[in-house]
Motif scaffolding. Structure first.
Motif, PDB file in Angstrom:
ATOM      1  N   SER A 147      22.460   8.406   8.676  1.00 48.34           N
ATOM      2  CA  SER A 147      23.487   7.371   8.776  1.00 48.34           C
ATOM      3  C   SER A 147      23.090   6.141   7.958  1.00 48.34           C
ATOM      4  O   SER A 147      21.942   5.699   8.000  1.00 48.34           O
ATOM      5  CB  SER A 147      23.731   7.001  10.239  1.00 48.34           C
ATOM      6  N   VAL A 148      24.045   5.635   7.202  1.00 49.52           N
ATOM      7  CA  VAL A 148      23.814   4.455   6.359  1.00 49.52           C
ATOM      8  C   VAL A 148      25.063   3.582   6.394  1.00 49.52           C
ATOM      9  O   VAL A 148      26.157   4.050   6.714  1.00 49.52           O
ATOM     10  CB  VAL A 148      23.520   4.838   4.887  1.00 49.52           C
ATOM     11  N   THR A 186      26.692  -1.546   1.976  1.00 48.23           N
ATOM     12  CA  THR A 186      25.464  -2.097   1.416  1.00 48.23           C
ATOM     13  C   THR A 186      24.766  -1.051   0.535  1.00 48.23           C
ATOM     14  O   THR A 186      23.548  -0.958   0.472  1.00 48.23           O
ATOM     15  CB  THR A 186      24.548  -2.636   2.552  1.00 48.23           C
ATOM     16  N   GLU A 229      22.474   0.845  18.025  1.00 50.13           N
ATOM     17  CA  GLU A 229      22.358  -0.623  17.999  1.00 50.13           C
ATOM     18  C   GLU A 229      22.898  -1.221  16.709  1.00 50.13           C
ATOM     19  O   GLU A 229      23.207  -2.416  16.667  1.00 50.13           O
ATOM     20  CB  GLU A 229      20.913  -1.073  18.243  1.00 50.13           C
ATOM     21  N   ALA A 280      15.889  -1.233  -5.029  1.00 52.39           N
ATOM     22  CA  ALA A 280      15.294  -0.077  -4.329  1.00 52.39           C
ATOM     23  C   ALA A 280      16.313   0.352  -3.285  1.00 52.39           C
ATOM     24  O   ALA A 280      17.322   0.977  -3.611  1.00 52.39           O
ATOM     25  CB  ALA A 280      13.954  -0.471  -3.734  1.00 52.39           C
ATOM     26  N   GLY A 281      16.114  -0.012  -2.014  1.00 53.06           N
ATOM     27  CA  GLY A 281      17.109   0.321  -0.978  1.00 53.06           C
ATOM     28  C   GLY A 281      18.349  -0.564  -1.066  1.00 53.06           C
ATOM     29  O   GLY A 281      19.418  -0.217  -0.572  1.00 53.06           O
ATOM     30  N   HIS A 335      18.858  -3.287   0.504  1.00 55.18           N
ATOM     31  CA  HIS A 335      19.256  -3.907   1.770  1.00 55.18           C
ATOM     32  C   HIS A 335      18.825  -5.369   1.913  1.00 55.18           C
ATOM     33  O   HIS A 335      19.134  -6.009   2.910  1.00 55.18           O
ATOM     34  CB  HIS A 335      18.812  -3.060   2.962  1.00 55.18           C
ATOM     35  N   HIS A 363      12.233   4.250   7.899  1.00 54.66           N
ATOM     36  CA  HIS A 363      12.410   5.398   8.799  1.00 54.66           C
ATOM     37  C   HIS A 363      11.326   6.455   8.581  1.00 54.66           C
ATOM     38  O   HIS A 363      10.828   7.050   9.547  1.00 54.66           O
ATOM     39  CB  HIS A 363      13.799   6.023   8.583  1.00 54.66           C
ATOM     40  N   ALA A 419       9.543   0.808  13.305  1.00 53.15           N
ATOM     41  CA  ALA A 419      10.578   1.140  14.284  1.00 53.15           C
ATOM     42  C   ALA A 419      11.344  -0.076  14.786  1.00 53.15           C
ATOM     43  O   ALA A 419      12.432   0.067  15.342  1.00 53.15           O
ATOM     44  CB  ALA A 419       9.957   1.893  15.468  1.00 53.15           C
ATOM     45  N   GLY A 449      15.312  -4.020  11.840  1.00 48.76           N
ATOM     46  CA  GLY A 449      16.769  -3.862  11.775  1.00 48.76           C
ATOM     47  C   GLY A 449      17.278  -2.818  12.748  1.00 48.76           C
ATOM     48  O   GLY A 449      16.909  -2.782  13.910  1.00 48.76           O
ATOM     49  N   ASP A 450      18.143  -1.941  12.249  1.00 50.37           N
ATOM     50  CA  ASP A 450      18.665  -0.837  13.043  1.00 50.37           C
ATOM     51  C   ASP A 450      18.449   0.448  12.246  1.00 50.37           C
ATOM     52  O   ASP A 450      17.923   0.399  11.130  1.00 50.37           O
ATOM     53  CB  ASP A 450      20.158  -1.061  13.348  1.00 50.37           C
ATOM     54  N   ILE A 451      18.841   1.580  12.798  1.00 51.80           N
ATOM     55  CA  ILE A 451      18.518   2.851  12.149  1.00 51.80           C
ATOM     56  C   ILE A 451      19.097   2.939  10.731  1.00 51.80           C
ATOM     57  O   ILE A 451      18.469   3.477   9.823  1.00 51.80           O
ATOM     58  CB  ILE A 451      18.943   4.067  13.031  1.00 51.80           C
ATOM     59  N   GLN A 452      20.286   2.370  10.519  1.00 50.82           N
ATOM     60  CA  GLN A 452      20.879   2.440   9.175  1.00 50.82           C
ATOM     61  C   GLN A 452      20.054   1.630   8.165  1.00 50.82           C
ATOM     62  O   GLN A 452      19.881   2.052   7.016  1.00 50.82           O
ATOM     63  CB  GLN A 452      22.322   1.929   9.190  1.00 50.82           C
ATOM     64  N   VAL A 453      19.549   0.491   8.602  1.00 57.09           N
ATOM     65  CA  VAL A 453      18.687  -0.318   7.730  1.00 57.09           C
ATOM     66  C   VAL A 453      17.388   0.445   7.458  1.00 57.09           C
ATOM     67  O   VAL A 453      16.906   0.496   6.327  1.00 57.09           O
ATOM     68  CB  VAL A 453      18.390  -1.696   8.384  1.00 57.09           C
ATOM     69  N   ARG A 454      16.846   1.072   8.496  1.00 58.63           N
ATOM     70  CA  ARG A 454      15.580   1.802   8.320  1.00 58.63           C
ATOM     71  C   ARG A 454      15.757   3.043   7.446  1.00 58.63           C
ATOM     72  O   ARG A 454      14.823   3.477   6.782  1.00 58.63           O
ATOM     73  CB  ARG A 454      14.990   2.198   9.683  1.00 58.63           C
ATOM     74  N   ASN A 455      16.958   3.614   7.451  1.00 62.16           N
ATOM     75  CA  ASN A 455      17.210   4.783   6.605  1.00 62.16           C
ATOM     76  C   ASN A 455      17.281   4.435   5.121  1.00 62.16           C
ATOM     77  O   ASN A 455      17.116   5.305   4.272  1.00 62.16           O
ATOM     78  CB  ASN A 455      18.539   5.452   6.997  1.00 62.16           C
ATOM     79  N   ARG A 456      17.565   3.183   4.779  1.00 60.89           N
ATOM     80  CA  ARG A 456      17.719   2.787   3.379  1.00 60.89           C
ATOM     81  C   ARG A 456      16.603   1.859   2.899  1.00 60.89           C
ATOM     82  O   ARG A 456      16.176   1.935   1.752  1.00 60.89           O
ATOM     83  CB  ARG A 456      19.042   2.033   3.168  1.00 60.89           C
TER      84      ARG A 456
END
Ligand SMILES: Cc1cc2nc3c(=O)[nH]c(=O)nc-3n(C[C@H](O)[C@H](O)[C@H](O)COP(=O)(O)OP(=O)(O)OC[C@H]3O[C@@H](n4cnc5c(N)ncnc54)[C@H](O)[C@@H]3O)c2cc1C
Ligand code: FES
Ligand code: FES
Lengths: 166, 287
Positions: free
Chosen positions: A56-57, A61, A130, B32-33, B35, B78, B98, B101-108
């Protein structure tokens, strides 16, 4: 212009896009996949969440160019052969939405969560979501909807619908 | 919000990236990501003429654990949060990843991007400081390696030269008698650290021989706390020594106040979070 080749919901697309095109605008304006929403536009709300190579992204952004070669799933790609995905069914059965604006992002974030953790606790569901904000539901029924889908995807019987005890 | 227009190039190697940085000079920025960079571009706080997307350079992504740890710049938060090898070799790294941010931030978002951006409230910098990380940069004149302490220079400013690429970070594995921990008060909306504290301790013969404390979220950049650290060294690492150390933490540092937390409150948070970080680090060291 930048050339991109992306797979979206199992269909391949090749396009020339302006480099500054954001992935969310590519999906909505070029491919007419308007199920992916834009809420905050500042990577906070999660309305724009899609799966990017299964993860998920926030597509507000990410540049469309950064998605070159990627495999994208949007809310339009979840139902298969006219059958709702268990998460879509869960949101329906458990009243996981009111206005529905946050729902596509919620569902795709939940997809990512259940892939990594097929049997989450309620707290883990909340933690996994979250990055997604909902202004309507108070989240209770969203958690129930995800647990419904989790049970179904595990092959278990989902809990019967109960009125929210809050 | 849509960024101002730019040209977009996608190099396939670090050498090509350095050549492009030389060619485009001031106009160019690495992405890079994205973000940290894309949000600032959408607000038009930055408007680079050329974006150099390093995202497909496979050499820059990955985690290697031997007697040391090497993490490529493009490794996502992530990947670090979920690395089994790191959970064993240096648990503070997945612990820090961990809570970003949140999982989406950690994925990128990537480790290299976070370090190069040097946000004053970012989570990685204090962890890099207490682990004494070695940060590798490649530029037109070859490779150089900097201590984390020398890498972070000022607000959003690092020792990276405009034509350099951050390639990887080299860190120690933690052995017997060593422990480290990272704790933070998360801003409830952005999830950046209102205050974050990383601590590292090493014991020998029942005494603390090395203590390092790094603070983020409070000043213009993450900083070590030598005065407080010195109070712990030579002690038994017990509750009293930790309390005395925590009380000094932040005392030599310029602490900023903002709408989220005034200076006085941040100083109180520094004391409390230093104590919590030290208690965990000492427990992990077996002290
Ligand atoms: C909603 C949200 C919440 C967040 N919460 C947190 C948080 O709680 N804690 C936290 O620490 N961070 C947080 N972040 C920031 C996040 O961790 C970013 O991913 C990270 O700061 C930047 O990494 P990136 O790969 O996205 O870098 P980019 O945005 O691509 O780049 C950032 C900067 O670094 C430069 N750069 C990138 N890579 C390199 C390289 N290899 N060599 C040289 N220069 C390079 C770029 O030119 C740019 O100037 C948050 C971000 C968002 C959007
Ligand atoms: S629109 Fe992307 S996170 Fe809100
Ligand atoms: S249902 Fe309206 S925002 Fe969630």
């Amino acid at each position: 212009m930048t050339k991109i080749a992306v797979t979206v919901n199992n269909r391949q697309y090749q396009d020339d896009v302006e480099p500054r095109t954001l992935l969310v605008n590519y999906l909505r304006d070029h491919l007419n996949l308007t199920g992916t929403h834009i809420g905050c536009d500042t990577s906070q709300c999660g309305a724009c969440v899609v799966l990017f190579n299964g993860m998920s992204v926030k597509s507000c952004t990410i540049l469309a160019g950064q998605a070159n070669g990627a495999d994208i799933t949007t809310i339009e790609g979840l139902a298969q052969g006219g059958q709702l995905h268990p998460l879509q069914e869960g949101f329906w059965e458990q009243h996981g939405l009111q206005c529905g604006f946050c729902t596509p992002g919620m569902i795709l974030s939940a997809c990512n969560l259940l892939q990594q953790n097929p049997n989450p606790t309620d707290a883990e569901v909340r933690h996994g979501l979250e990055g997604n904000l909902c202004r309507c539901t108070g989240y209770e029924n969203i958690v129930r909807a995800v647990q419904y889908a989790a049970a179904k995807l595990r092959g278990a019987e989902p809990e019967p619908v109960e009125p929210a005890d809050v | 919000m849509i960024p101002a227009g730019f040209d977009y190039v996608v190099p396939t190697s670090v050498a090509e990236t350095v050549r492009l940085l030389q060619e485009y000079g001031d106009e160019a920025k690495i992405i890079a990501g994205g973000h940290s960079l894309l949000p600032t571009m959408k607000l038009r706080l930055a408007a680079p003429g050329v974006l150099i997307d390093i995202g497909t350079i496979a050499d820059l992504r990955g985690i290697t654990v031997t007697d040391r740890i090497s993490i490529g710049a493009l490794t996502t938060h992530h990947m670090i949060a979920t690395s089994e090898a790191l959970h064993t070799a240096c648990p503070i790294l997945p612990e820090c990843a961990a809570v970003i941010g949140d999982i989406q931030v950690r994925n990128r978002g990537t480790l290299g991007g976070s370090l190069a951006h040097a946000d004053p409230a970012a989570d990685w910098p204090p962890v890099m400081l207490v682990l004494d990380a070695q940060i590798s940069l490649i530029g037109p004149n070859g490779t150089r390696t900097l201590n984390a302490e020398d890498f972070f220079v000022d607000l959003l400013m690092t020792a990276l030269e405009p034509e350099e690429v951050l390639t990887c970070v080299d860190l120690p594995t933690l052995g017997a008698g060593e422990g480290a921990a990272y704790v933070k008060l998360r801003h409830p909306a952005s999830r950046y650290a209102v205050v974050g504290v990383a601590a590292y301790v090493r014991f020998a013969g029942g005494k603390v021989t090395v203590a390092r404390i790094g603070i983020t979220g409070a000043g213009v950049k993450a900083e070590r706390q030598p005065t407080a650290e010195a109070l712990l060294v030579g002690s038994d690492g017990g509750a009293e020594a930790i309390a005395a150390t925590a009380a000094q933490s932040g005392s030599t540092m310029e602490v900023l106040g903002d709408i989220h937390a005034g200076e006085e409150y941040r100083r109180a948070l520094i004391n409390v979070y230093t104590r919590r970080a030290l208690v965990q680090a000492v427990a992990r060291a077996g002290g």
